[in-house]
Write an enzyme that holds these catalytic residues in place. Structure first.
Site, PDB file in Angstrom:
ATOM      1  N   PRO A 243      32.998  32.435  47.220  1.00  0.00           N
ATOM      2  CA  PRO A 243      32.188  32.211  46.008  1.00  0.00           C
ATOM      3  C   PRO A 243      33.066  32.010  44.779  1.00  0.00           C
ATOM      4  O   PRO A 243      34.104  32.654  44.620  1.00  0.00           O
ATOM      5  CB  PRO A 243      31.359  33.507  45.893  1.00  0.00           C
ATOM      6  CG  PRO A 243      31.357  34.100  47.261  1.00  0.00           C
ATOM      7  CD  PRO A 243      32.663  33.712  47.875  1.00  0.00           C
ATOM      8  N   GLU A 464      48.925  59.490  39.846  1.00  0.00           N
ATOM      9  CA  GLU A 464      49.358  58.112  39.573  1.00  0.00           C
ATOM     10  C   GLU A 464      50.876  58.021  39.497  1.00  0.00           C
ATOM     11  O   GLU A 464      51.461  57.000  39.887  1.00  0.00           O
ATOM     12  CB  GLU A 464      48.720  57.609  38.270  1.00  0.00           C
ATOM     13  CG  GLU A 464      47.200  57.610  38.264  1.00  0.00           C
ATOM     14  CD  GLU A 464      46.610  56.810  39.400  1.00  0.00           C
ATOM     15  OE1 GLU A 464      47.261  55.845  39.867  1.00  0.00           O
ATOM     16  OE2 GLU A 464      45.498  57.142  39.845  1.00  0.00           O
ATOM     17  N   HIS A 467      52.123  57.579  43.056  1.00  0.00           N
ATOM     18  CA  HIS A 467      52.044  56.182  43.504  1.00  0.00           C
ATOM     19  C   HIS A 467      53.186  55.358  42.923  1.00  0.00           C
ATOM     20  O   HIS A 467      53.826  54.555  43.626  1.00  0.00           O
ATOM     21  CB  HIS A 467      50.709  55.568  43.056  1.00  0.00           C
ATOM     22  CG  HIS A 467      49.526  56.037  43.836  1.00  0.00           C
ATOM     23  ND1 HIS A 467      49.469  55.999  45.205  1.00  0.00           N
ATOM     24  CD2 HIS A 467      48.326  56.535  43.429  1.00  0.00           C
ATOM     25  CE1 HIS A 467      48.302  56.456  45.632  1.00  0.00           C
ATOM     26  NE2 HIS A 467      47.581  56.800  44.560  1.00  0.00           N
TER      27      HIS A 467
END
Length: 663
Positions: A243, A464, A467
């Site tokens: 799409p 975070e 990560h």
């Protein structure tokens, strides 16, 4: 004889030339027929006015009396006539003439009918005797039957409802197609060449699709060139892709370049609640197209009517299949003609019927995929013309930082940047607005208003930071773009954003292993610092499980399971075709697959633990900085941790995941 007749004919022609032509009568606009509904309404209006006029002129003025007044006048002998009609068993209605007892007015004048009365009384023996005792009173008893009144009261609501429904349905039918027989007519909208303004100059990022459609355009412009060689142009082309990649835009551009009539219709326009309407509309659409050949028919979202038949669930002969059969016959049947080219668009080619996809119907299947970095830059150049931007805007950076974006996503990005600049009272959109718009489109809008406790904020910062540190110290991970502890979207309390340096279409095993380690970095940081785990790593675990399953079942990256594919349901499931299929392997094999997936994830978790344990100082430094400033970009993070480029950490990555002992 022939000579004389020729002379007479010549004289008549000359006289006709000299004589002026008779005056033509102008056609009055009132000569058009008045609609039947208007005639019916005007008749009702005139009839109502006539009834009101007759009623007003025939109505007489009566003096309304109470029973005591009537008895007094009766005893005084002033009543002249009495018309008696019973309404109920005891209540009677009496009206008639009377003579006035006022001075100066004689009984003769009253007898002419100028004075009238009416009253409603309880009829007693006393009143009856008084009426009988006066011989001068003209007494008349009438039994009025109210059947006409009851009939009118009964029929009036019914006639009113019928009239309202007739008025509404007659207007609907006329607006729908000027008659009930127009219901099966095609709803295709024809666009003439003079109305189209879209060309291939308005389409960017789809060079291969434009090349494949050039033959269709050349045939529509000069069909004789192809016929002389003996070539046959494709009867149909199927535009398929994700799409937002511009399938409908390319179809409009093809019609604009070819300068031919363009019939546009949606697949859902064929589907109706009445049986046979869809097939009738298909036949009518192709009949109109043949009259305007050469032309193009564009069917958007063709999977609405072109889904695979013979699903074996709930029977097979329904309205949609009749419509599909009519479409198949019209595209390649006995009565088809050249000059009508069918274009169709869909993002679900896997559910289309095989008869629709064979050569002779949709001969050419044009894949319009997500644009690469060059295509994204071209799309940005097209949309950036609609807004004002600052001179220092670098579109190459935006194009490189938007992998996986479709044309619609890029258009939305440009629009969001313009809205953000207007909200900040800027005269033009700058690089900061474009980057914020990119982050908003991909990860959601920042939610600074959400209240988060200090404990959750600290956990998010270390999560975070885990990560980020693992990503910076893994040699094959994607580069860090930004790390933030500001909530975004619905489910993100923080985010570590990666952006690849270039478009990638394949991933190596080492890259996937590093990605698993990065995903496990958040959970490892929580355990290392707080000696506790939270629910914040749920999305990381879900993503890691998907990647590990692909590595084992699809990519053949497991040494134990070998280079074999297990299962084939990673895409969309079509209920009519895939619901009854088995996985194709035994329960024992399924258990081995689960153990291999767990081994990959456990290995990644162990690797993340090792990296963060050896670099805890960097972890705490980055987490404390995030608690202070909330957001850091990739350059600031590397500068803070003293990592200029990708650092390679000598941590062995086993080719074979460690085996998990089971009881």
């Amino acid at each position: 004889m022939n000579g004389n007749s020729n002379k007479d004919d010549y004289k008549k022609k000359e006289e006709n030339k000299k004589s002026p032509p008779p005056p033509t009568q102008p056609v009055l606009p009132s000569s058009r027929k008045t609609p039947q509904m208007a005639i019916f309404v005007w008749l009702l209006v005139f009839l109502s006015l006539g009834v009101l006029f007759v009623y007003n002129h025939s109505r007489k003025e009566y003096n309304e009396w109470e029973q005591t007044k009537f008895e007094k006048e009766l005893s005084d002998g002033n009543i002249l006539t009495a018309n008696i009609s019973p309404e109920t068993e005891k209540v009677f209605y009496i009206e008639g003439k009377y003579k006035s007892s006022q001075p100066g007015e004689s009984a003769a004048e009253a007898g002419n009918g100028d004075l009238l009365y009416k009253t409603k009384v309880i009829y007693t023996e006393k009143i009856d005797e008084m009426l009988r005792s006066h011989a001068s009173i003209v007494r008349k008893i009438e039994n009025k039957d109210p059947w006409f009144k009851n009939l009118v009261l009964m029929l009036l609501p019914v006639m009113l409802i019928i009239g309202v429904f007739y008025f509404l349905f007659s207007r609907q039918i006329k607006m729908a197609g000027k008659g009930a027989m127009q219901f099966g007519k095609s709803k295709a909208r024809m666009i003439m060449p003079s109305d189209k303004k879209i060309t291939f100059n308005d389409v960017a990022g789809a060079d291969e699709a434009k090349e494949e459609t050039k033959e269709i355009i050349d045939y529509l412009k000069d069909p004789l060139k192809f016929k002389m060689i003996g070539g046959r142009i494709p009867k149909g082309a199927l535009l398929m892709g994700p799409p937002g990649t511009g399938k409908t835009l390319i179809a409009k551009a093809i019609a604009g370049e070819a300068q031919v009539p363009f019939f546009s219709i949606s697949g859902s326009d064929f589907v109706e609640m009445f049986v046979g309407v869809g097939a009738s509309r298909v036949r009518d659409m192709f009949e109109q197209a043949r009259k305007h050949a050469p032309c193009i028919i564009f069917i958007d979202e063709i999977d609405a009517v072109g889904r695979s038949r013979f699903s074996g669930i709930g029977g097979g002969h329904d309205e949609r299949e009749q419509t599909l059969n009519a479409l198949l016959v019209e595209m390649d049947g006995l009565e088809t003609q050249e000059g009508v080219i069918i274009l169709a668009a869909t993002n679900r080619p896997d559910v289309l019927d095989s008869a629709l996809m064979r050569p002779g119907r949709f001969d050419r299947q044009i894949v319009i995929d997500l644009p690469d970095i060059k295509g994204r830059r071209q799309i940005l150049d097209v949309h950036i013309k609609n807004i004002k931007i600052e001179p220092d805007v670098n579109l190459d950076t935006i194009a490189r930082g938007t992998p996986g974006f479709s044309g619609a996503d890029l258009a939305n990005l440009i629009n969001e940047a313009a809205l953000l600049a207007a909200r900040l009272d800027k005269k033009a959109a700058g690089m900061s607005e474009l980057e914020e718009a990119r982050d908003k489109v991909r990860w959601g809008r920042e939610r600074k208003s959400r209240k988060i406790s200090d404990r959750e904020r600290k956990i998010t910062a270390f999560h975070e930071a885990g990560h980020t540190v693992v990503s910076l110290l893994c040699p094959n991970s994607e580069p860090i773009h930004k790390v933030t502890i500001i909530p975004r979207g619905i489910a993100y309390l923080g985010a570590t954003m990666h952006l690849p340096e270039e478009d990638r279409y394949t991933q190596s095993k080492s890259e996937l292993v590093d990605e698993l380690a990065v995903l496990m970095g958040g959970r490892s940081a929580e355990q290392l610092v707080f000696n506790e785990i939270t629910s914040g790593a749920s999305s990381d675990i879900e993503q890691a499980t998907k990647i590990a399953k692909l590595m084992v079942c699809t990519f053949g990256m497991s040494v134990k399971m070998g280079t074999m594919q297990y299962g084939s349901r990673e895409g969309h499931i079509y209920f009519g075709r895939d619901i009854g299929k088995s996985e194709g392997f035994s329960e024992e094999t399924s258990r081995e697959i689960d153990l291999e997936i767990k081994a990959f994830i456990d290995s990644a978790k162990k690797r993340a633990d090792t990296i963060l344990t050896e670099n805890r100082i960097k972890l705490e430094l980055l987490a404390n900085k995030l608690l202070e400033v909330e957001t850091l970009d990739g350059v600031e993070v590397r500068k803070l941790l003293g990592i200029a480029e990708k650092a390679v950490v000598e941590i062995p990555v086993d080719a074979k995941p460690p085996e998990v002992k089971t009881v």
